[in-house]
Motif scaffolding. Structure first.
Motif, short mmCIF file in Angstrom:
data_model
loop_
_atom_site.label_atom_id
_atom_site.label_comp_id
_atom_site.label_asym_id
_atom_site.label_seq_id
_atom_site.Cartn_x
_atom_site.Cartn_y
_atom_site.Cartn_z
N UNK A 19 0.86 -1.19 0.00
CA UNK A 19 0.00 0.00 0.00
C UNK A 19 0.89 1.23 0.00
N UNK A 77 9.15 -8.68 1.50
CA UNK A 77 7.99 -8.62 2.41
C UNK A 77 6.95 -9.71 2.16
N UNK A 124 0.44 -0.90 6.87
CA UNK A 124 -0.97 -1.02 6.44
C UNK A 124 -1.19 -2.32 5.68
N UNK A 125 -0.23 -2.63 4.80
CA UNK A 125 -0.36 -3.85 4.01
C UNK A 125 -0.40 -5.08 4.92
N UNK A 140 1.28 5.02 1.32
CA UNK A 140 0.70 5.79 2.42
C UNK A 140 1.49 7.06 2.63
N UNK A 162 4.90 3.20 6.81
CA UNK A 162 3.46 3.21 7.09
C UNK A 162 2.71 2.36 6.06
N UNK A 163 3.12 2.48 4.79
CA UNK A 163 2.48 1.69 3.74
C UNK A 163 2.64 0.20 4.00
N UNK A 164 3.85 -0.20 4.42
CA UNK A 164 4.08 -1.61 4.68
C UNK A 164 3.25 -2.08 5.89
#
Lengths: 449, 474
Positions: free
Chosen positions: A108, B199, B229-230, A110, B225-227
């Motif tokens: 994702x 990941x 969330x994933x 973000x 943060x993206x990771x």
């Protein structure tokens, strides 16, 4: 039975079946069920219990329909009803906690953001130590401390001034830990040489001349005689200076007042005024001679407010001539009290308490009173080995000072030159002032060490 | 938990005042939840299976309200399990910091067996006495240096044979991590780490083996943060964040600022989607120097930086006393609960099995001072009496200067404690060296019937003092 069925009857029927757990479900006039998903959520467990209740209602309605002679059986799949009223299967409850596992194709994207602390509205007072010839003193340069708008090293605002170190010089030889003494043995009988060594070799920003020989229980040197050492130190070095007494509350008033006179116009830091002695006399001496007053209290934020207020209101010390010493309890000897007391003082100052928003000083040398800093072996035989005390001592002084730097201290009174160097390096690194090639830390796992 | 009013938790409780938890009322229990002295599991009716219709929703809401601002992740298993994260405040005086960041000391799969076992045993056995407790090292971090999966698994196995302490498995190669997990998953190690490259495989490992996992995206909080969330969307929520620990230069400033940002986002801004505990790597100090003293000192300084501001767990290297000891004390001081009194009850205490011939010592009721003296006497097998004089919890030096301890207060304290010097063979007591100046006045107060001896300035020197001065000469 046999009478007209209306919605209120149905509601009553529901009430009798104790369906209180269906909060969030209202039955409208046309018998549409409306589910407030926000109240209970629509997870598998909720669905199960909801289904169970509805099924019970359905059974009642079916019975009613039968009573009217309607052939309901033909509409029903008996299997479904049987399933709905069986106990909640354990697997279903487990399934509620673990959704199906599926790895997506991409990460994702973000955006992270965080704000600054909006309650920090007031700047800490900036205080100048030392005065040049043009300013009425004799120092080669001046040092400014304080002026922060945020907690130390936070990203909310740039720290305008770096923390500084003043090295202790005494007016007579004193007992000290071996790891400290080895650096000063050659100069211990001459405060002027001691001051020179502190500045030239050990990179002290300032030096503090402690007139401890004036203590009536030590040598009882007269104030007049003692302050000659201050003159010698002012001659020997051109950095800004601090002047300390012996800690005797009666004698210090006289000694420090006299010291102010010989340091006329120098903006020396005078250590110190406290509630245990005639603070008014010391405050007024600082004002009359253009020196800076150190306000010393013992680990109590309200006493610090009281002393600062009295120095300003009664002794007339201007805001730009007050530095606070809220007391340094060393690492392992109550550092938590000193740390939190200072952190609270700094936060209060930033939030607008004008009796607390002054720069802070730490008597970091107190670290050498801690047994872990100087004792050869642990008195507790079951402790893991304490190792070499010559290596333990300096790090004790470093961490005592550095912890308090994180709480807001601006000027550190220190002794061990190694400790001075590390404290300077870490505080300046955290301000972004130390340029160095940072290694590629992504390989840390396989590093050789 | 941000909530500070018991009333706002009371509404989620059964409100029956059943007393099963030991409190008189549900309101008292709510106050206990606010003070963190009670746990919701202690409200039995709330969890009772048959009450779920009645309380199920309240329980869910209560769990959400009282959940810590920094997520709590459990690492390790059984009685060695560690709490990582779970913090609720930015500054310790606002309540307290709860879970001191575990120190994980490193070993590698490139070490020969003898060195490995020796180092693990050193880590396992390290301890230091402080204020009535033993401070210890919590974890072992196993680094894959060889890159060989079989060697890594063998190393992990050997470590587990020599310590019960929880592990961090460190490799960026999923095959290596998998080999380590094969032998250690039951102990719930933390794995380090998922990166932007591996990941997917690491997520699968975390799912398959049900272990907490570190996400490493250095110096890129958006990417981190993206990771996170994933992983959360995959249902993997036992996460630890590695925002990068640069050991020097301007990057070090950035590192600290990132830690502060993450802590502020979680605690002050309540960013619940990115509030995982954070790992620091003071071990990186060793990438800047080969000098053993410089390395140990700088590692200590980095550890202090992140203990004070925002780390929830850290990986360390130096086991030298001049690095471990100061950091242990620093962590202890920062994580001490400022709400608990630091005083012991004034009175006369026995150390060992004192008789009429045993010495009588006195000190203040400041807990640190008291326990230090008690430990110095006890660990040196000095059977004795120890009087704790009420100084409002102020230490000897300060209370002598501030008047909280005086000769007459000492005499009164002995009298109140029922000390009868007539029943001792020596008719004396031993003053702390820091209170030496009281000896003359005390002799006067006791009419020279009881002798005030002057002890050493540091109680660590009592054994040496005893050899020369005890029993007192007539």
């Amino acid at each position: 039975m046999g009478e007209k069925l209306n919605i209120s009857d149905l509601n009553k029927q529901l009430a009798e079946m104790d369906v209180k757990s269906l909060e969030g479900v209202t039955i409208e006039g046309d018998i549409e069920l409306e589910i407030d998903a926000g109240a209970g959520g629509a997870g598998p467990l909720f669905a199960y219990y909801f289904g169970e209740e509805v099924a019970k209602v359905a059974v009642q309605l079916v019975n009613m329909a039968k009573a009217f002679g309607y052939p309901v059986e033909s509409l029903l799949q008996p299997v479904a009803v049987a399933q709905a009223i069986s106990p909640a299967p354990a697997e279903l409850a487990a399934a509620a906690a673990i959704p199906a596992f599926k790895i997506p194709d991409t990460l994702a994207s973000a955006k992270f953001s965080v704000g600054t602390d909006k309650t920090w509205k007031t700047q800490v007072q900036e205080v100048q130590l030392g005065a040049t010839k043009a300013e009425g003193g004799s120092r080669g340069h001046v040092i400014k401390i304080g002026g922060e708008k945020a907690m130390p090293f936070f990203f909310d605002a740039v720290m305008p001034n770096r923390p500084v170190v003043t090295i202790d010089v005494f007016d007579m030889p004193i007992g000290m830990a071996k790891a400290v003494k080895m650096h000063y043995e050659d100069v211990m009988n001459d405060p002027a040489d001691w001051a020179k060594k502190a500045v030239k070799e050990f990179k002290a920003d300032l030096v503090t001349t402690h007139l401890i020989s004036t203590d009536p229980l030590i040598k009882d040197t007269s104030a007049k005689e003692a302050v000659k050492v201050v003159e010698d130190v002012l001659q020997a070095v051109d950095v800004p200076i601090c002047i300390g007494g012996s800690g005797n509350p009666e004698k210090d008033v006289e000694v420090l007042s006299k010291a102010c006179e010989v340091a006329q116009g120098e903006r020396a830091l005078i250590a110190s005024a406290s509630l245990n002695l005639d603070w008014e006399a010391i405050g007024k001496a600082c004002v009359a001679t253009d020196n800076v007053c150190l306000a010393w209290t013992q680990l109590e934020i309200n006493s610090q407010k009281e002393l600062d207020r009295k120095l300003m209101k009664v002794a007339g010390v201007p805001r730009d001539s007050i530095v606070m010493d809220p007391t340094t309890a060393a690492l392992a000897y109550g550092m938590d009290f000193a740390y939190t007391n200072m952190e609270r003082i700094r936060l209060a100052g930033l939030k607008g308490d004008e009796e607390l928003n002054f720069p802070m000083s730490s008597g970091t040398t107190n670290a050498w009173g801690v047994r872990e800093a100087w004792m050869v072996n642990s008195p507790n035989k079951n402790d893991s080995p304490w190792g070499d005390r010559m290596l333990r001592g300096p790090i004790w002084e470093i961490l005592t000072g550095f912890s308090l730097a994180m709480a807001g201290v601006d000027i550190f009174m220190m002794m061990n030159p190694i400790a001075v160097a590390y404290l300077q390096e870490i505080t300046q690194s955290l301000m972004g002032l130390v340029k160095a090639q940072t290694p590629d830390t992504t390989n840390w796992i396989s590093m050789e060490v | 938990m941000k909530e500070s009013s018991p009333l706002n938790l009371y509404k989620f409780l059964p409100q029956t005042n059943c007393g099963e938890c030991g409190e008189q009322t549900c309101m008292a229990f709510a106050a206990g939840l606010i003070a963190r002295s009670r746990k919701i599991e202690e409200c039995k009716p709330l969890f009772d299976e048959k009450n779920q219709k009645k309380y199920g929703k309240k329980l869910d809401q209560l769990k959400t309200v009282i959940s810590p601002e920094v997520a709590l992740v459990y690492v390790g298993a059984g009685d060695k399990q560690l709490k990582v994260g779970g913090e609720d405040v930015m500054y310790r005086h606002q309540m307290t910091f709860f879970n001191k960041p575990p120190f994980a000391y490193d070993v590698t799969d490139a070490m020969n067996e003898a060195d490995l076992v020796e180092r693990v045993k050193l880590i396992d056995a390290w301890k230091k006495f402080y204020i009535g407790n033993w401070e210890t090292v919590e974890m072992v971090a196993v680094r894959s240096v060889t890159g060989d999966a079989a060697k890594f698994a063998a190393c992990v196995k050997k470590v587990m044979e020599n310590t019960e302490k929880p592990l961090i498995l460190c490799s960026f190669d999923p095959k290596v991590l998998k080999a380590g997990l094969e032998v250690s998953a039951a102990k719930r190690p933390l794995i380090y780490a998922a990166t932007k490259d591996n990941w997917k495989e690491v997520a699968q490992l975390a799912f398959d083996y049900k272990v907490p996992v570190t996400l490493s995206v250095p110096f890129d909080l958006d990417g981190l943060k993206g990771m996170a969330q994933t992983f959360a969307e995959m249902g993997i929520k036992d996460l630890v964040l590695d925002p990068g620990t640069a050991p020097n230069g301007e990057k070090l400033q950035e590192s600290l600022q990132n830690f502060i940002k993450l802590r502020r986002a979680a605690v002050e801004e309540g960013q619940k989607d990115f509030n995982y505990p954070v790992i620091a790597l003071p071990i990186n100090a060793w990438m800047t120097t080969k000098d053993p003293v410089r390395g140990a000192y700088w590692e200590s300084v980095l550890a202090a930086t992140f203990v004070i501001r925002g780390a929830d767990i850290m990986i360390r290297h130096s086991l030298e006393p001049h690095s471990v000891m100061p950091d242990m004390h620093l962590r202890f001081n920062i994580y001490t609960d400022p709400r608990t009194p630091v005083q012991v009850k004034p009175g006369l205490y026995k150390v060992g099995n004192p008789t009429e011939d045993s010495p009588v010592f006195l000190t203040t009721n400041f807990a640190l001072t008291y326990y230090t003296v008690e430990s110095d006497l006890g660990s040196n097998n000095i059977d004795s009496y120890l009087l704790a004089v009420n100084t409002d919890g102020i230490g000897v030096q300060a209370s002598v200067a501030g008047g909280q301890i005086t000769p007459s207060k000492i005499k009164d304290a002995f009298a109140e404690a029922g000390m009868d010097f007539e029943k001792t063979s020596h008719k004396s007591f031993i003053l702390p060296g820091m209170a030496a100046k009281f000896s003359g006045e005390l002799d006067d107060l006791y009419g020279y019937k009881v002798k005030a001896l002057v002890g050493p300035e540091d109680s660590g020197r009592i054994p040496g003092w005893m050899e020369k001065q005890w029993p007192p000469k007539k």
